[in-house]
Design a protein around this motif. Structure first.
Motif, PDB file in Angstrom:
ATOM      1  N   VAL A 271       0.847  -1.188   0.000  1.00 43.04           N
ATOM      2  CA  VAL A 271       0.000   0.000   0.000  1.00 43.04           C
ATOM      3  C   VAL A 271       0.883   1.239   0.000  1.00 43.04           C
ATOM      4  CG1 VAL A 271      -1.816   1.275   1.216  1.00 43.04           C
ATOM      5  CG2 VAL A 271      -1.764  -1.243   1.328  1.00 43.04           C
ATOM      6  N   ALA A 272       0.490   2.244  -0.768  1.00 45.12           N
ATOM      7  CA  ALA A 272       1.162   3.541  -0.727  1.00 45.12           C
ATOM      8  C   ALA A 272       0.115   4.631  -0.865  1.00 45.12           C
ATOM      9  CB  ALA A 272       2.195   3.662  -1.849  1.00 45.12           C
ATOM     10  N   LEU A 273       0.301   5.725  -0.121  1.00 43.35           N
ATOM     11  CA  LEU A 273      -0.638   6.844  -0.241  1.00 43.35           C
ATOM     12  C   LEU A 273       0.088   8.164  -0.074  1.00 43.35           C
ATOM     13  CD1 LEU A 273      -1.639   8.498   2.551  1.00 43.35           C
ATOM     14  CD2 LEU A 273      -2.604   6.287   3.068  1.00 43.35           C
ATOM     15  N   LYS A 274      -0.526   9.190  -0.652  1.00 41.32           N
ATOM     16  CA  LYS A 274      -0.002  10.555  -0.559  1.00 41.32           C
ATOM     17  C   LYS A 274      -1.167  11.515  -0.349  1.00 41.32           C
ATOM     18  CE  LYS A 274       2.291  14.466  -1.517  1.00 41.32           C
ATOM     19  NZ  LYS A 274       3.315  15.069  -0.642  1.00 41.32           N
ATOM     20  N   ILE A 275      -1.097  12.326   0.695  1.00 41.56           N
ATOM     21  CA  ILE A 275      -2.042  13.412   0.905  1.00 41.56           C
ATOM     22  C   ILE A 275      -1.484  14.642   0.198  1.00 41.56           C
ATOM     23  CG2 ILE A 275      -3.193  14.871   2.589  1.00 41.56           C
ATOM     24  CD1 ILE A 275      -4.125  11.938   2.621  1.00 41.56           C
ATOM     25  N   VAL A 276      -2.266  15.222  -0.691  1.00 42.12           N
ATOM     26  CA  VAL A 276      -1.757  16.258  -1.585  1.00 42.12           C
ATOM     27  C   VAL A 276      -1.250  17.481  -0.826  1.00 42.12           C
ATOM     28  CG1 VAL A 276      -2.383  17.859  -3.444  1.00 42.12           C
ATOM     29  CG2 VAL A 276      -3.149  15.481  -3.533  1.00 42.12           C
ATOM     30  N   ASP A 277      -1.954  17.884   0.251  1.00 40.68           N
ATOM     31  CA  ASP A 277      -1.508  19.073   0.977  1.00 40.68           C
ATOM     32  C   ASP A 277      -0.468  18.775   2.049  1.00 40.68           C
ATOM     33  OD1 ASP A 277      -2.946  17.964   3.067  1.00 40.68           O
ATOM     34  OD2 ASP A 277      -4.438  19.548   3.188  1.00 40.68           O
ATOM     35  N   GLY A 278      -0.035  17.516   2.151  1.00 39.33           N
ATOM     36  CA  GLY A 278       1.030  17.147   3.080  1.00 39.33           C
ATOM     37  C   GLY A 278       0.597  16.982   4.522  1.00 39.33           C
ATOM     38  N   SER A 279      -0.714  16.972   4.788  1.00 36.66           N
ATOM     39  CA  SER A 279      -1.207  16.942   6.163  1.00 36.66           C
ATOM     40  C   SER A 279      -0.903  15.624   6.863  1.00 36.66           C
ATOM     41  CB  SER A 279      -2.721  17.174   6.167  1.00 36.66           C
ATOM     42  OG  SER A 279      -3.284  16.850   7.412  1.00 36.66           O
ATOM     43  N   GLN A 280      -0.355  15.741   8.085  1.00 39.28           N
ATOM     44  CA  GLN A 280      -0.084  14.550   8.892  1.00 39.28           C
ATOM     45  C   GLN A 280      -1.372  13.934   9.419  1.00 39.28           C
ATOM     46  OE1 GLN A 280       3.113  14.742  11.841  1.00 39.28           O
ATOM     47  NE2 GLN A 280       1.801  13.693  13.313  1.00 39.28           N
ATOM     48  N   ARG A 283      -2.967  12.088   6.599  1.00 32.88           N
ATOM     49  CA  ARG A 283      -2.160  10.912   6.259  1.00 32.88           C
ATOM     50  C   ARG A 283      -2.450   9.758   7.203  1.00 32.88           C
ATOM     51  NH1 ARG A 283       3.848  11.666   8.149  1.00 32.88           N
ATOM     52  NH2 ARG A 283       2.757  11.234  10.117  1.00 32.88           N
ATOM     53  N   ASP A 284      -2.458  10.029   8.503  1.00 28.24           N
ATOM     54  CA  ASP A 284      -2.668   8.972   9.485  1.00 28.24           C
ATOM     55  C   ASP A 284      -4.098   8.435   9.430  1.00 28.24           C
ATOM     56  OD1 ASP A 284      -0.067   9.522  10.185  1.00 28.24           O
ATOM     57  OD2 ASP A 284      -0.567  10.522  12.079  1.00 28.24           O
ATOM     58  N   CYS A 285      -5.061   9.330   9.248  1.00 28.76           N
ATOM     59  CA  CYS A 285      -6.458   8.904   9.117  1.00 28.76           C
ATOM     60  C   CYS A 285      -6.636   8.028   7.880  1.00 28.76           C
ATOM     61  CB  CYS A 285      -7.371  10.126   9.042  1.00 28.76           C
ATOM     62  SG  CYS A 285      -9.087   9.760   8.672  1.00 28.76           S
ATOM     63  N   ALA A 286      -6.046   8.441   6.777  1.00 34.34           N
ATOM     64  CA  ALA A 286      -6.229   7.711   5.517  1.00 34.34           C
ATOM     65  C   ALA A 286      -5.610   6.323   5.567  1.00 34.34           C
ATOM     66  CB  ALA A 286      -5.640   8.525   4.361  1.00 34.34           C
ATOM     67  N   ILE A 287      -4.379   6.207   6.100  1.00 38.88           N
ATOM     68  CA  ILE A 287      -3.757   4.874   6.133  1.00 38.88           C
ATOM     69  C   ILE A 287      -4.510   3.958   7.082  1.00 38.88           C
ATOM     70  CG2 ILE A 287      -2.042   5.298   7.953  1.00 38.88           C
ATOM     71  CD1 ILE A 287      -1.468   3.275   4.718  1.00 38.88           C
ATOM     72  N   ALA A 288      -4.954   4.485   8.228  1.00 38.52           N
ATOM     73  CA  ALA A 288      -5.718   3.663   9.166  1.00 38.52           C
ATOM     74  C   ALA A 288      -7.018   3.195   8.518  1.00 38.52           C
ATOM     75  CB  ALA A 288      -6.004   4.441  10.444  1.00 38.52           C
ATOM     76  N   SER A 289      -7.668   4.071   7.760  1.00 40.09           N
ATOM     77  CA  SER A 289      -8.926   3.718   7.117  1.00 40.09           C
ATOM     78  C   SER A 289      -8.736   2.657   6.042  1.00 40.09           C
ATOM     79  CB  SER A 289      -9.565   4.970   6.504  1.00 40.09           C
ATOM     80  OG  SER A 289      -9.797   5.950   7.492  1.00 40.09           O
ATOM     81  N   ILE A 290      -7.696   2.810   5.226  1.00 41.15           N
ATOM     82  CA  ILE A 290      -7.443   1.826   4.164  1.00 41.15           C
ATOM     83  C   ILE A 290      -7.059   0.475   4.763  1.00 41.15           C
ATOM     84  CG2 ILE A 290      -5.853   1.248   2.283  1.00 41.15           C
ATOM     85  CD1 ILE A 290      -5.898   4.247   1.553  1.00 41.15           C
ATOM     86  N   LEU A 291      -6.279   0.481   5.832  1.00 37.08           N
ATOM     87  CA  LEU A 291      -5.900  -0.783   6.469  1.00 37.08           C
ATOM     88  C   LEU A 291      -7.093  -1.434   7.156  1.00 37.08           C
ATOM     89  CD1 LEU A 291      -2.378   0.192   7.854  1.00 37.08           C
ATOM     90  CD2 LEU A 291      -2.894  -1.248   5.873  1.00 37.08           C
ATOM     91  N   GLY A 295      -8.857  -5.232   6.257  1.00 37.39           N
ATOM     92  CA  GLY A 295      -8.967  -6.211   7.323  1.00 37.39           C
ATOM     93  C   GLY A 295      -7.710  -6.392   8.140  1.00 37.39           C
ATOM     94  N   VAL A 296      -6.790  -5.446   8.041  1.00 38.47           N
ATOM     95  CA  VAL A 296      -5.537  -5.519   8.792  1.00 38.47           C
ATOM     96  C   VAL A 296      -5.691  -4.859  10.162  1.00 38.47           C
ATOM     97  CG1 VAL A 296      -3.096  -4.838   8.789  1.00 38.47           C
ATOM     98  CG2 VAL A 296      -4.190  -5.599   6.669  1.00 38.47           C
ATOM     99  N   LEU A 297      -6.494  -3.816  10.225  1.00 34.06           N
ATOM    100  CA  LEU A 297      -6.776  -3.120  11.475  1.00 34.06           C
ATOM    101  C   LEU A 297      -8.262  -3.202  11.774  1.00 34.06           C
ATOM    102  CD1 LEU A 297      -4.646   0.148  11.050  1.00 34.06           C
ATOM    103  CD2 LEU A 297      -4.025  -1.902  12.346  1.00 34.06           C
ATOM    104  N   ASP A 298      -8.596  -3.101  13.065  1.00 32.74           N
ATOM    105  CA  ASP A 298      -9.975  -3.114  13.536  1.00 32.74           C
ATOM    106  C   ASP A 298     -10.405  -1.683  13.836  1.00 32.74           C
ATOM    107  OD1 ASP A 298     -12.392  -3.396  14.837  1.00 32.74           O
ATOM    108  OD2 ASP A 298     -11.618  -4.654  16.472  1.00 32.74           O
ATOM    109  N   LYS A 299     -11.414  -1.180  13.129  1.00 33.91           N
ATOM    110  CA  LYS A 299     -11.829   0.208  13.319  1.00 33.91           C
ATOM    111  C   LYS A 299     -12.386   0.479  14.712  1.00 33.91           C
ATOM    112  CE  LYS A 299     -16.439  -0.317  11.214  1.00 33.91           C
ATOM    113  NZ  LYS A 299     -17.217  -0.047  12.442  1.00 33.91           N
TER     114      LYS A 299
END
Length: 330
Positions: A271-280, A283-291, A295-299
């Motif tokens: 998996v790879a992702l980029k937030i266009v405005d560089g926001s941390q 970034r953290d919200c998006a990777i947690a959501s995709i994972l 089925g890798v993480l439990d929401k």
């Protein structure tokens, strides 16, 4: 970076206040796109998300074994650490083993991100050293390669043999030529590649085995990160906390300016992702959501939810809103 997708929203008082857009990709063992949001061919600097690629030549060349580097030091070579004692003690010991001093580093000094370490330095009127730099573990790896091969000390120059080797390795693992390079925060070259290229590289790490020298090196770096998540970042940071929440299902690594990657051995995905405005925060919200989607993480895990759907709290401690994934990735 054309056609980004809305990834992360901030809501306040029942109204959408802010939106962060981005690109993301999930890649399988064949290097094929499983799912993509935005432009998979966007060419981006992966920043510190590329550290396991930058460390790969040290392991596959046999230099790591020649110098007896432990899994903990391999994890540090991939780290953006917080300069807590667990990080700086090991970095300094590694540097002493190389018979080098702090001035051998070509990264600049910076204050620890770790609160305890930073406050102790302030109280003692100390100034930061280069070993406090969050990338000093990576630079120890660079110095190890330089010493092993008898190369010159200016290892951050783009035409230095080390950086030439790293660029070639990155191009081989991503499966594409790097069209550009920029100077990273730690002064080393950072080689641009497409989001698809980084996803492909992470999938190779996920599917690696001991059948080849490169595969075995990938396994060692991947497993070192998963075995020592506290060394990859720190106990209070996303890399470490999300790897622990994944219970051995993946190795995760942030990069500056909104980059994040994940290596998922059980799923055999990258998996790879980029937030266009560089926001941390995005970034953290998006990777947690995709994972969570994968089925890798439990929401419902409180730690995961603290990144995927955190409250916005004001200075008086009042909850004023929340950050949440958009419908595209929720």
């Amino acid at each position: 970076m054309s056609d980004p997708v809305d990834f992360v929203e901030l809501w306040r008082g029942g109204m959408l206040e802010s939106v962060h857009c981005g690109h993301a990709i999930v890649v399988d063992e064949a290097g094929e796109i499983v799912q993509a949001w935005g432009d998979p061919h966007a060419v981006i600097y992966p920043r510190s998300s590329a550290k396991m690629l930058q460390a790969l030549p040290m392991v596959e060349s046999g230099v790591a074994d020649r110098f007896g580097l432990s899994p903990q030091l391999l994890a540090l070579s991939c780290a953006s650490h917080s300069a807590a004692a667990i990080h700086t003690d090991k970095v300094q010991a590694w540097l002493r083993y190389l018979e080098l001093g702090d001035d051998a580093f070509r990264c600049g000094p910076n204050w620890p991100m770790d609160t305890t370490a930073r406050n102790a330095m302030i109280k003692s009127d100390a100034t930061p050293c280069r070993y406090h730099n969050e990338c000093s573990g990576k630079h120890c790896g660079f110095l190890t390669m330089t010493k092993a091969n008898g190369w010159g000390p200016d290892y951050i120059e783009v035409d230095h043999p080390l950086q030439v080797l790293i660029k070639r390795t990155i191009e081989e693992v991503t499966g594409e030529d790097s069209p550009a390079w920029g100077i990273d925060g730690c002064s080393a070259p950072n080689f641009a590649t497409s989001l698809l290229g980084m996803g492909r590289a992470m999938a190779k790490y996920a599917c690696a085995d001991d059948a080849t020298t490169r595969g075995a090196a990938m396994v060692r770096l991947r497993d070192a990160m998963m075995a020592h998540p506290e060394l990859v970042a720190n106990d209070d940071r996303a890399c470490t906390q999300l790897m622990r929440a994944a219970n051995g299902q993946g190795a995760f690594k942030t990069g500056a300016e909104g980059y994040f990657v994940a290596i998922l051995p059980e799923k055999r995905l990258g998996v790879a992702l980029k937030i266009v405005d560089g926001s941390q925060r995005a970034r953290d919200c998006a990777i947690a959501s995709i994972l969570c989607r994968l089925g890798v993480l439990d929401k419902d895990d409180p730690v995961v939810n603290s990144y995927r759907n955190p409250d916005v709290v004001n200075f008086a401690g009042l909850i004023t809103g929340d950050i949440r994934p958009s419908a595209a990735i929720a």
